[in-house]
Scaffold this active site. Structure first.
Site, mmCIF file in Angstrom:
data_model
loop_
_atom_site.group_PDB
_atom_site.id
_atom_site.type_symbol
_atom_site.label_atom_id
_atom_site.label_comp_id
_atom_site.label_asym_id
_atom_site.label_seq_id
_atom_site.Cartn_x
_atom_site.Cartn_y
_atom_site.Cartn_z
ATOM 1 N N LYS A 226 29.493 40.071 11.688
ATOM 2 C CA LYS A 226 28.163 40.770 12.079
ATOM 3 C C LYS A 226 27.351 40.033 12.843
ATOM 4 C CE LYS A 226 24.518 43.295 11.339
ATOM 5 N NZ LYS A 226 24.355 44.479 12.112
ATOM 6 N N ARG B 114 9.613 46.561 16.072
ATOM 7 C CA ARG B 114 9.689 45.282 15.548
ATOM 8 C C ARG B 114 10.487 44.569 16.920
ATOM 9 N NH1 ARG B 114 13.252 46.296 10.131
ATOM 10 N NH2 ARG B 114 13.768 48.012 11.208
ATOM 11 N N LYS C 298 13.094 50.671 21.914
ATOM 12 C CA LYS C 298 14.345 51.455 22.777
ATOM 13 C C LYS C 298 13.947 52.806 22.160
ATOM 14 C CE LYS C 298 18.265 51.965 21.074
ATOM 15 N NZ LYS C 298 19.774 51.928 20.219
ATOM 16 N N GLY D 200 15.397 43.839 21.833
ATOM 17 C CA GLY D 200 14.134 43.927 20.934
ATOM 18 C C GLY D 200 14.763 44.452 19.335
ATOM 19 N N PHE E 150 26.284 47.276 27.811
ATOM 20 C CA PHE E 150 25.350 46.380 27.700
ATOM 21 C C PHE E 150 24.963 45.677 28.820
ATOM 22 C CE2 PHE E 150 25.848 47.543 23.147
ATOM 23 C CZ PHE E 150 24.922 47.243 22.647
ATOM 24 N N CYS F 124 17.553 43.815 14.843
ATOM 25 C CA CYS F 124 18.744 42.975 14.748
ATOM 26 C C CYS F 124 19.096 41.931 15.661
ATOM 27 C CB CYS F 124 20.016 44.086 14.923
ATOM 28 S SG CYS F 124 20.206 45.242 13.496
#
Length: 442
Positions: free
Chosen positions: A206, A329, A322, A259, A251, A262
Site C-alpha cells: 500500500k 485535504r 481533484k 493532494g 500519472f 492518501c
C-alpha cells in the site's frame, strides 16, 4: 459465490462506506458502524456523508434490499458476524507518523463485543507491523479466537465505485492460509486478480504503491518546469514518454501537485517508517519537497507576470484537490489562497461541489460565488485549480467578457494552446509556452 457472509465494517468514512456498499452489492450482508448518530440516520435515508459519484444510489439500493444497514452499536454490529473490517482513519500527526488512536479503540471494541470466531480485516492504511499489534491488542482483551488479515484499498477518490469493480488487483496479507482463503472467497465476485502475501508485505504494498505514484507526479512536474524554461511542451514530452510500456502514460499529467487524503499522508508516513529503522529515504523526501513547491507555482507565475499582486482580485476556479470529490485535504487551493492573500490579493472562489468543505480550511478572507460567471465578473485574473468538467468547458469568450485584465493561470492545463492563441487572452499553464498578447510593464 458460496453462502453470503455476515460482515461488519467499522468506520463510514471514504474507505469504510465504499467498502461496505460494495460488499453488499456483491451479495454479502453488511452492517456499517459509526459513532455519529445523525450520520447513521442520514445514511439510512440514502444520504452519503461524502461526495462520490454513484455511491448514494448504490447505498440506497442495498439498504432497501436488506443487505446493508447502519448502526452506532458495536454489540449489535458484531453479533454473529464472521468478518469485521477496520476502516477508520489514521490521520497524520505533526511529525508525519500515522495516528493509531482510532485503530486501537476499534481493537478494544472488537475484543469486548465478539462472541464467536471472526476474521479481523484491516482496510485502513497502517504502518508496517500494525496488523501484528492489532492481533496482540485484541488478544490481550478477549479469549475468543480470531485471525487478522491485511486487505489494503487502492481506490481513487471520484472514481471509487468504478475502481472497486474494475481495479487492477486485490491484495490479501495473512500469516495463515485459511483466513486468507476466506477473504479471497468474499472478494471473488469482484472478478479481480487476487494476490496473497504475508501481513507485512501487504502493508508495504500500500505505502509503496502510493509513494511510487506520488514520485511519478513530482517527476513529471519537475520535467514540466524544465520544459517551460527550454521551450518544450510537457504534453508532447509526456505523450512521447508514455508510449514506452516500461513507463506508461498514467500519472504523467503536469499540474500544481498532488493532494488529498492518501499521497501526502502516506509519503510522509513512509519517510517516518524508514527513519524508524534508520533508513534515510532521500528520494521520497525530495518528492515531498517538489510537491510542496509545485503547489505555489501559479502564485509565482502571477507575481512574475504582474510584478505585484497587491490589490488584484483573483477568481479561483475549483477548490477540491481533484475533480469529482468534495475532499479539501491537502488541496493546492489552500496554500495558493494563503499566499495570494499574503501578497495582498483578494479572492472570490467557486467549486461545483466542495465549497462548504472549503469554507472550513481556506482563509476567512476568501469570498465565494455561486457560479463561474459570478466568480469571474470584475476579477483581474483567473486561477484554475481543479479540472472539473464544468471548468474545462468554460468558453474563452466567458473569460474575455468578465475578466478585467484578461489573464488566466491554468494549474491543470485544461485548454489547448491553440484555443488560447485564438482567444487573445494572456494564458499561462504548466510546462508549456505562455500565450501572451502583450507585455506587462512593471
Amino acid at each position: 459465490m458460496n453462502e453470503p457472509k455476515k460482515i461488519a465494517v467499522v468506520g463510514t468514512g471514504y474507505v469504510g462506506l465504499v467498502t461496505g456498499v460494495a460488499l453488499s452489492e456483491i451479495g454479502h450482508n453488511v452492517m456499517c458502524v459509526d459513532l455519529d448518530e445523525s450520520k447513521v440516520e442520514s445514511m439510512k435515508k440514502g444520504i452519503s456523508p461524502i461526495y462520490e459519484p454513484g455511491l448514494d444510489e448504490l447505498m440506497l439500493k442495498n439498504y432497501t434490499e436488506g443487505r446493508l444497514n447502519f448502526t452506532t452499536n458495536h454489540e449489535e454490529a458484531f453479533n454473529g458476524v464472521e468478518v469485521i473490517y477496520i476502516a477508520v482513519g489514521t490521520p497524520e500527526k505533526k511529525d508525519g507518523t500515522a495516528d493509531m488512536k482510532y485503530i486501537n479503540a476499534v481493537c478494544v471494541d472488537i475484543a469486548n463485543n465478539i462472541s464467536n470466531r471472526v476474521i479481523v480485516v484491516t482496510k485502513s492504511t497502517v504502518p508496517v507491523g500494525t496488523n501484528e499489534q492489532i492481533e496482540e491488542l485484541i488478544k490481550t482483551n478477549t479469549n475468543v479466537p480470531f485471525n487478522v488479515v491485511s486487505n489494503p484499498e487502492f481506490l481513487r477518490e471520484g472514481s471509487a465505485i468504478y475502481d472497486t469493480f474494475n481495479g487492477d488487483r486485490i491484495i490479501i496479507g495473512s500469516d495463515s492460509e485459511e483466513p486468507a482463503n476466506v477473504i479471497a472467497e468474499i472478494n471473488k465476485p469482484f472478478g479481480l486478480e487476487i494476490y496473497k502475501t504475508n501481513l507485512r508485505s501487504a502493508e508495504m504494498i500500500k505505502y509503496a504503491s502510493n509513494a511510487f505514484l506520488a514520485t511519478k507526479i513530482s517527476f513529471i512536474n519537475e520535467i514540466a518546469n524544465i520544459s517551460s524554461l527550454l521551450g518544450a511542451n510537457i504534453e508532447e514530452v509526456a505523450a512521447g514518454m508514455g508510449f514506452d510500456k516500461r513507463i506508461g502514460s498514467n500519472f504523467l499529467n503536469a499540474g500544481i501537485g498532488y493532494g488529498g487524503s492518501c499521497f501526502p499522508k502516506d509519503t510522509k508516513a513512509l519517510v517516518q517508517i524508514a527513519g524508524g529503522i534508520d533508513h534515510n529515504f532521500n528520494l521520497l523526501k525530495a518528492v515531498i519537497e517538489v510537491n510542496n513547491k509545485q503547489q505555489l507555482l501559479l502564485v509565482e507565475k502571477a507575481k512574475a507576470y504582474y510584478g505585484s499582486l497587491k490589490g488584484k482580485k483573483v477568481a479561483m476556479l475549483g477548490l477540491a484537490f481533484k475533480p469529482n470529490t468534495d475532499d479539501m485535504r491537502e488541496a493546492a487551493s489552500i496554500v495558493t489562497a494563503e499566499e495570494l492573500i499574503l501578497a495582498g490579493a483578494s479572492i472570490i472562489a467557486y467549486d461545483p461541489i466542495a465549497m462548504e468543505n472549503a469554507k472550513e480550511v481556506l482563509p476567512e478572507a476568501v469570498e465565494y460565488a455561486n457560479t463561474v460567471e459570478e466568480a469571474l465578473n470584475g476579477a483581474d485574473t483567473a486561477f484554475i485549480m481543479t479540472e472539473w468538467e464544468e471548468i474545462k468547458n468554460i468558453s474563452f469568450n466567458v473569460f474575455k467578457k468578465h475578466l478585467i485584465d484578461g489573464s488566466i493561470f491554468d494549474g491543470r492545463n485544461c485548454y489547448s494552446l491553440e484555443e488560447a492563441r485564438l482567444s487573445q487572452l494572456d494564458y499561462h499553464s504548466i510546462g508549456r509556452p505562455d500565450v501572451l498578447r502583450r507585455k506587462i510593464l512593471v
